[in-house]
Scaffold this active site. Sequence first.
Site, PDB file in Angstrom:
ATOM      1  N   ASN A 102       0.981  -1.121   0.029  1.00  0.00           N
ATOM      2  CA  ASN A 102      -0.036  -0.035   0.101  1.00  0.00           C
ATOM      3  C   ASN A 102       0.956   1.335   0.126  1.00  0.00           C
ATOM      4  O   ASN A 102       0.756   2.074  -0.622  1.00  0.00           O
ATOM      5  CB  ASN A 102      -0.770   0.036   1.251  1.00  0.00           C
ATOM      6  CG  ASN A 102      -2.203  -0.861   1.113  1.00  0.00           C
ATOM      7  OD1 ASN A 102      -2.478  -1.254  -0.049  1.00  0.00           O
ATOM      8  ND2 ASN A 102      -2.864  -1.116   2.326  1.00  0.00           N
TER       9      ASN A 102
ATOM     10  N   ARG B 226     -13.644   2.877   4.347  1.00  0.00           N
ATOM     11  CA  ARG B 226     -12.577   1.959   4.637  1.00  0.00           C
ATOM     12  C   ARG B 226     -11.206   2.957   4.489  1.00  0.00           C
ATOM     13  O   ARG B 226     -10.614   2.379   5.462  1.00  0.00           O
ATOM     14  CB  ARG B 226     -12.658   0.866   3.563  1.00  0.00           C
ATOM     15  CG  ARG B 226     -11.388  -0.210   3.883  1.00  0.00           C
ATOM     16  CD  ARG B 226     -11.195  -0.884   2.442  1.00  0.00           C
ATOM     17  NE  ARG B 226     -10.212  -0.059   1.638  1.00  0.00           N
ATOM     18  CZ  ARG B 226     -10.466  -0.186   0.449  1.00  0.00           C
ATOM     19  NH1 ARG B 226     -11.424  -0.602  -0.136  1.00  0.00           N
ATOM     20  NH2 ARG B 226      -9.604   0.613  -0.403  1.00  0.00           N
TER      21      ARG B 226
ATOM     22  N   HIS C 297     -15.083  -3.205   0.186  1.00  0.00           N
ATOM     23  CA  HIS C 297     -14.945  -2.610  -1.273  1.00  0.00           C
ATOM     24  C   HIS C 297     -16.212  -1.936  -1.742  1.00  0.00           C
ATOM     25  O   HIS C 297     -16.394  -1.285  -2.870  1.00  0.00           O
ATOM     26  CB  HIS C 297     -14.393  -3.568  -2.395  1.00  0.00           C
ATOM     27  CG  HIS C 297     -13.974  -2.899  -3.394  1.00  0.00           C
ATOM     28  ND1 HIS C 297     -14.546  -2.931  -4.659  1.00  0.00           N
ATOM     29  CD2 HIS C 297     -12.833  -1.890  -3.520  1.00  0.00           C
ATOM     30  CE1 HIS C 297     -13.788  -2.297  -5.694  1.00  0.00           C
ATOM     31  NE2 HIS C 297     -12.983  -1.630  -5.178  1.00  0.00           N
TER      32      HIS C 297
ATOM     33  N   ARG D  40     -10.424  -3.856 -14.335  1.00  0.00           N
ATOM     34  CA  ARG D  40      -9.270  -4.750 -14.041  1.00  0.00           C
ATOM     35  C   ARG D  40      -9.683  -6.329 -14.061  1.00  0.00           C
ATOM     36  O   ARG D  40     -10.467  -6.453 -13.286  1.00  0.00           O
ATOM     37  CB  ARG D  40      -8.745  -4.569 -12.341  1.00  0.00           C
ATOM     38  CG  ARG D  40      -8.069  -3.075 -12.265  1.00  0.00           C
ATOM     39  CD  ARG D  40      -7.582  -3.092 -10.776  1.00  0.00           C
ATOM     40  NE  ARG D  40      -7.283  -1.860 -10.343  1.00  0.00           N
ATOM     41  CZ  ARG D  40      -6.288  -1.065 -10.632  1.00  0.00           C
ATOM     42  NH1 ARG D  40      -5.320  -1.544 -11.650  1.00  0.00           N
ATOM     43  NH2 ARG D  40      -5.994   0.181 -10.358  1.00  0.00           N
TER      44      ARG D  40
ATOM     45  N   TYR E 142     -12.021  -9.335  -1.929  1.00  0.00           N
ATOM     46  CA  TYR E 142     -12.765  -8.125  -1.694  1.00  0.00           C
ATOM     47  C   TYR E 142     -14.227  -8.260  -1.164  1.00  0.00           C
ATOM     48  O   TYR E 142     -14.753  -9.241  -2.184  1.00  0.00           O
ATOM     49  CB  TYR E 142     -12.731  -7.164  -2.807  1.00  0.00           C
ATOM     50  CG  TYR E 142     -11.218  -6.789  -3.307  1.00  0.00           C
ATOM     51  CD1 TYR E 142     -10.192  -7.033  -2.785  1.00  0.00           C
ATOM     52  CD2 TYR E 142     -11.197  -5.770  -4.415  1.00  0.00           C
ATOM     53  CE1 TYR E 142      -9.061  -6.555  -3.252  1.00  0.00           C
ATOM     54  CE2 TYR E 142      -9.976  -5.434  -4.848  1.00  0.00           C
ATOM     55  CZ  TYR E 142      -8.772  -5.805  -4.210  1.00  0.00           C
ATOM     56  OH  TYR E 142      -7.585  -5.308  -4.540  1.00  0.00           O
TER      57      TYR E 142
ATOM     58  N   ARG F 211      -4.807   2.111 -13.435  1.00  0.00           N
ATOM     59  CA  ARG F 211      -3.305   2.210 -13.000  1.00  0.00           C
ATOM     60  C   ARG F 211      -2.539   0.703 -12.436  1.00  0.00           C
ATOM     61  O   ARG F 211      -3.296   0.199 -11.752  1.00  0.00           O
ATOM     62  CB  ARG F 211      -3.227   3.200 -11.748  1.00  0.00           C
ATOM     63  CG  ARG F 211      -1.927   3.359 -11.459  1.00  0.00           C
ATOM     64  CD  ARG F 211      -1.927   4.351 -10.207  1.00  0.00           C
ATOM     65  NE  ARG F 211      -2.249   5.928 -10.554  1.00  0.00           N
ATOM     66  CZ  ARG F 211      -3.224   6.632 -10.070  1.00  0.00           C
ATOM     67  NH1 ARG F 211      -3.895   5.745  -9.296  1.00  0.00           N
ATOM     68  NH2 ARG F 211      -3.385   7.677 -10.347  1.00  0.00           N
TER      69      ARG F 211
ATOM     70  N   HIS G  94     -14.760   3.726 -15.081  1.00  0.00           N
ATOM     71  CA  HIS G  94     -14.695   3.004 -13.860  1.00  0.00           C
ATOM     72  C   HIS G  94     -15.772   2.275 -13.484  1.00  0.00           C
ATOM     73  O   HIS G  94     -15.919   1.368 -12.489  1.00  0.00           O
ATOM     74  CB  HIS G  94     -14.216   3.705 -12.843  1.00  0.00           C
ATOM     75  CG  HIS G  94     -13.716   3.116 -11.567  1.00  0.00           C
ATOM     76  ND1 HIS G  94     -14.571   3.275 -10.199  1.00  0.00           N
ATOM     77  CD2 HIS G  94     -12.715   2.565 -11.028  1.00  0.00           C
ATOM     78  CE1 HIS G  94     -13.760   2.503  -9.369  1.00  0.00           C
ATOM     79  NE2 HIS G  94     -12.616   1.899  -9.905  1.00  0.00           N
TER      80      HIS G  94
END
Length: 700
Positions: free
Chosen positions: A59, A581, A609, A389, A485, A420, A450
């Site tokens: 992270n 979160r 998530h 992703r 997640y 990214r 997204h």
Amino acid sequence: MSEKDTPVNPIIENSFLTSYTQNRELSWLRFDKRVLDEADDSNVPLGERLKFVEIFTSNLDEFFMVRVGSLLNLEAMDPKKRDNKSMMTAREQLNAIFEKTHELYKERDRLFSYLRRKLMERGIGHVNIHELSKKQYAYLEDFFQECVLPVLSPQIIDKHHPFPHLDNKKLYVSTMLKSKKKLIFGIIPLPDSLNRVVYLSKDKTEFVLMEDIIEEFIDQIFTGYPVVDRAVFAITRSAEFNLEEEEVETGDYIEAMRKALKKRNHLKPVRLEIRSQGKSLIAEYLVERYKISKSQVFATSAPLTMDYVYGLDANMTDSMKQEFYYLPYTPVSLDEKYHLEEGQTIFDLVKIKDLLLKYPYDDFGILLKLIKEAVYDKDVVSIKITIYRVGKGHVKLMNYLMAAAEMGKDVTVLLELKARFDEANNISWVNDLREAGCHILYGFDRYKVHAKLLLITYRDESGQGVKYITHVGTGNFNAKTAKLYTDFALITPDDAMGRDASMFFRNMGIGNLWGEYQQLLVAPVNMKKCLLSMINEEIAKVQNGGEGYMLLKMNSLTDRQLIDALFAAGQAGVKIDMIIRGITCLVPQRPGLTDNITIRNIVGRYLEHPRVFCFGKGEDMKMYIGSADWMTRNTENRVEVAAPIFNEELKKEIWDMLQLQLADNTKARIMDADGEYCLPVVKPGDKLIGAQDYCICNRV
């Protein structure tokens, strides 16, 4: 002078605006500290605690590459510009970040040392070189001579040996060597061809790391030079790049992305991590070489990268795995969840009712089964999907899409190339999808797509019209992360929602960001406007003598306009509970300011998530799930989608899960008026509740 003409004192105005907010970057560091806290929790198995140290580390890597890189760029471009949550300049933010991060490194080193020792007590030995027996040391030296030394590429730096390019986050073993009256820098990249974990015995319970071996025997590499200093280090580079407009305008977007990705590994260093003994001459040399400040140098006793911890269980016995790790969880299967009648398919079921999938508790294979059935259904005419992703190891979804195209169905894949750190992986799919006959869209230059949207269109019974199956999710179409997640996915036959989804893909195909939607909230089109409107509706309830309430779950809250709207709602008497979160720039529980607002976060076995937005309570409650956090980048600079939950049964299912998280008193932390996370108050006799554990045990 009228009230309108009265000059505003900017100091007083800014003081008020920051009285209920905090800096985004420092809030994120508090979140990563929460991850590190899990490594300090004695109720978590030792192996999992070590993984939390790794998660904290990775992270932090991304934080420096992205956020610190951006702040350094901002400082160079506009050093006087101030953050609108804390009124700090880029330099002030960087100084605060570096100071806090140095504290976090000390905590990480302490925890890693403790966990290493505890694991060694139980037979899993990450051994330091100085702890080896004479026999082990002799074995390791022979191993070095025979297997390691031949593949190393050592280099000194002088006029005949120029300083090499250093890759982002790659490990290097380095030394300062004495040559006559001067010092020479020597460097060795850690070879990718060598296993980083080297076991010391056949039972593979004790090991050392490859960088430790090379560092120990470095005098046998640079023969003829006395070794003055030695260290292992890694450079972190900024990851923020921009596409060259000229290349994009030529139409070769893929090639522009490839060139940009190559540039990423040559961007400015933002951090030096070093593991050395005592005062480091090597650190001083690299600081001068890269012109970075000493505050950007982070000395550590722990390994600089820790992804190797995920492979340690491969050689453990079953009893060791049970002791050191969470027990494996098998998600709820299609048959267990829906009890389909004989001959009935999941595609048949979703034609007549809304479905809700809750990952990782439900099997991602249920969605894959639906898509597979759609591929081979003769009435399905098109499949359209957004991909952000997809994951390197998961090919089923893409294979189904290609199969559908090859069978003559209209398949559209909106593939976001700017996801990214997944850019190269996403690019790798383009040719295969295109050759299969899929229509490929890349989104927009300045807006990442997204959204987590899937639309299946099929002929109705008459054969004259069409009907829709629409999927709106909070997470990616990714089999791997669906196991790690927590996320929600709505799958609905709602006709109005299907028409909106069809309009969305049509607009994306013609490059139109600003279409009109009846049911879906779409950013940057109508999402923020609708969210602000629903916040105002809750304020109006209070003003009319009723009760206003909001329950919001998301990853991050940074959008100034939405923060101010929530503040105004709290001031008006609206009760607001939030489960956030990660970052929150709104600070709760400040007397006279945010008394009506509570914020908690949950860090546990799974990464929380979902994004869920509830306005009001009971029958009149409006509930949405979607892909957008309440960040300006999501509400204004990305293409996002959120869907209303109309089905009362599903609405209750989501609501009950959120209530469970509000009751969590084991993995939840409550944010106080200083922006710090505190343990929930647990009184004697209170039942201990862990929301994730409850869902696992009860197979919700």
